[in-house]
Design an enzyme around this catalytic site. Structure first.
Site, PDB file in Angstrom:
ATOM      1  N   GLU A 215     -12.841 128.768 138.408  1.00 22.69           N
ATOM      2  CA  GLU A 215     -13.186 127.343 138.386  1.00 22.69           C
ATOM      3  C   GLU A 215     -14.459 127.082 137.579  1.00 22.69           C
ATOM      4  OE1 GLU A 215     -13.480 125.434 142.234  1.00 22.69           O
ATOM      5  OE2 GLU A 215     -14.079 123.534 141.367  1.00 22.69           O
ATOM      6  N   LYS A 258      -8.967 126.473 137.403  1.00 23.88           N
ATOM      7  CA  LYS A 258      -9.244 125.191 138.077  1.00 23.88           C
ATOM      8  C   LYS A 258     -10.357 124.473 137.326  1.00 23.88           C
ATOM      9  CE  LYS A 258     -10.555 123.178 142.464  1.00 23.88           C
ATOM     10  NZ  LYS A 258     -10.259 123.150 143.881  1.00 23.88           N
TER      11      LYS A 258
HETATM   12  P1  13P Z   1     -12.563 118.099 144.634  1.00 23.98           P
HETATM   13  O1  13P Z   1     -11.118 117.895 144.339  1.00 23.98           O
HETATM   14  O2  13P Z   1     -13.074 117.285 145.778  1.00 23.98           O
HETATM   15  O3  13P Z   1     -13.422 118.038 143.404  1.00 23.98           O
HETATM   16  O4  13P Z   1     -12.705 119.572 145.209  1.00 23.98           O
HETATM   17  C1  13P Z   1     -12.058 120.577 144.588  1.00 23.98           C
HETATM   18  C2  13P Z   1     -12.845 121.804 144.736  1.00 23.98           C
HETATM   19  O5  13P Z   1     -12.411 122.722 145.369  1.00 23.98           O
HETATM   20  C3  13P Z   1     -14.161 121.865 144.082  1.00 23.98           C
HETATM   21  O6  13P Z   1     -14.679 123.147 144.184  1.00 23.98           O
END
Ligand code: 13P
Length: 393
Positions: A215, A258
């Site tokens: 991510e 992500k």
């Molecule tokens: P949000 O969809 O609230 O941004 O959260 C996703 C997430 O896991 C951020 O680390």
């Protein structure tokens, strides 16, 4: 593979294509060592399962501190029991597994049981949802005065992954945040440091049987910077991350990405879904190899409807994209669900119903089939302060 690598095609200065044999130093071959991991085939299957058509991820891995703030916003105390009840509401929502293929949990939740005595991991598996675990331990501010961050959690990560796998987790998440929109941001240090952390984390996860969700979040922040500026930095950040994943021998078919969607700064006019989709797809095409099975966007503060409409537009823009263009939403799935529940037993079923409606809308958007109306139309951005330290998402 080795034979292929030794017979390398090369273009000479005169432009004539020639071949020559090249002996690879041993260290180069180690770049493929994860392929030899006993988990390599399983990792690919797990990633493909989670990225399957029409499904996304429920990100429910908020730290106890963040969960507490959210619970308190609807008048619920931040106790272990209330956090457990909240997660039970999410995981037992009837039919959720039709739209959700993975749920990310915080460590406390991974080891919790529902009221009927079943472990949450078993509750999720019974819905066809793979249990995942957030393994980073939060953000730490980098030296300098810009408030840029790196992500912590590499210490003991291998041992923790082994324990999480034993408890039933099959994938993991590590969130790296890159700040833009301010002079000097992002610094080269922030880009390289965060790419390194993600690559090392992914390598350790794969060695220990967990699919890493990588991510790199180019975070939506204050400022009137343009969507093109977000795209420029996102492309740069993702390219660095991909390069280091390769260097560290990470099997790309066994990860999930992500990222953020490309959006303009919070003080600039909101971009249309078509503009977000055009710029975001272009950014992904330029930086993410087709070997990655799924791109699971975070909602990052978008309203629930905005998150769905943008995802729909992405899939209209690139119906034949090489990766699944889908979701791993936290706030965009949980916000109205939590307000509907507000800690009251009598609201339990209504809250589960709205969660499933939101999951369904995003599932449809992930295949370009969302036609509306949206279950939570309108609504403003769901913003939160950038959290550092501790284990905060
Ligand atoms: P949000 O969809 O609230 O941004 O959260 C996703 C997430 O896991 C951020 O680390």
């Amino acid at each position: 593979m080795q034979a292929q690598m030794q017979l390398r095609s090369q273009r000479t200065a005169a432009g004539v294509r020639t071949t020559r044999s090249r002996v690879q130093p041993k260290v180069m071959c180690r770049a493929f060592n994860s392929m030899e991991s006993p988990y390599a085939e399983e990792l690919k299957k797990t990633a493909a399962y989670i990225a399957q058509k029409g499904k996304g991820i429920l990100a429910s891995d908020e730290s106890n501190a963040t969960t507490g703030k959210r619970l308190q916003s609807v008048g619920v105390d931040n106790t272990e029991e209330n956090r457990r009840d909240w997660r039970e509401l999410l995981y037992t929502a009837p039919g959720l597994g039709q739209y959700i293929s993975g749920a990310i949990m915080f460590e406390e939740t991974l080891y919790q049981k529902g009221r009927d005595g079943r472990q949450f991991v078993d509750v999720l598996l019974a819905q066809g949802i793979y249990p995942g675990i957030k393994v980073d331990t939060g953000l730490q501010v980098l030296p300098g005065d810009k408030g840029e961050t790196t992500t912590q959690g590499l210490d003991n990560l291998a041992d923790r992954c082994k324990a999480y796998r034993k408890q039933g987790a099959r994938f993991a998440k590590w969130r790296a945040v890159v700040k833009i929109g301010e002079a000097g941001c992002p610094s080269t240090t922030a880009v390289l440091e965060n790419a390194h952390g993600l690559a090392r984390y992914a390598q350790i996860c794969q060695e220990n049987g967990l699919v890493p969700i990588v991510e790199p979040e180019v975070t939506l922040g204050p400022g009137d910077y343009s969507i093109e500026e977000t795209a420029f930095w996102s492309e740069r950040v993702y390219s660095h991350v991909m390069r280091l994943l390769n260097e560290y021998g990470v099997v790309l078919e066994g990860i999930l990405l992500k990222p953020n969607m490309c959006l303009p700064g919070l003080d600039a006019p909101v971009a249309s879904p078509q503009e977000v989709a055009r710029v975001t797809v272009r950014t992904m095409m330029r930086s993410i190899p087709p070997a990655v099975p799924g791109i699971h966007f975070l909602s990052g503060g978008m309203s629930e409807e905005e998150a769905t409409l943008n995802l729909q537009a992405l899939n209209e823009e690139a119906p034949n994209a090489p990766w699944a263009l889908t979701f791993s939403y936290g706030r965009a799935l949980q916000s109205t669900t939590l307000k509907t529940w507000a800690g009251k037993e009598s609201n339990w079923a209504a809250a589960q119903d709205i969660l499933v409606q939101l999951a369904k809308a995003n599932s449809e958007a992930s295949t370009g089939k969302f036609k509306g109306p949206h279950p939570v139309p309108g609504g403003g951005r769901i913003l939160q302060a950038l959290r550092t330290g501790g284990a905060g998402k």
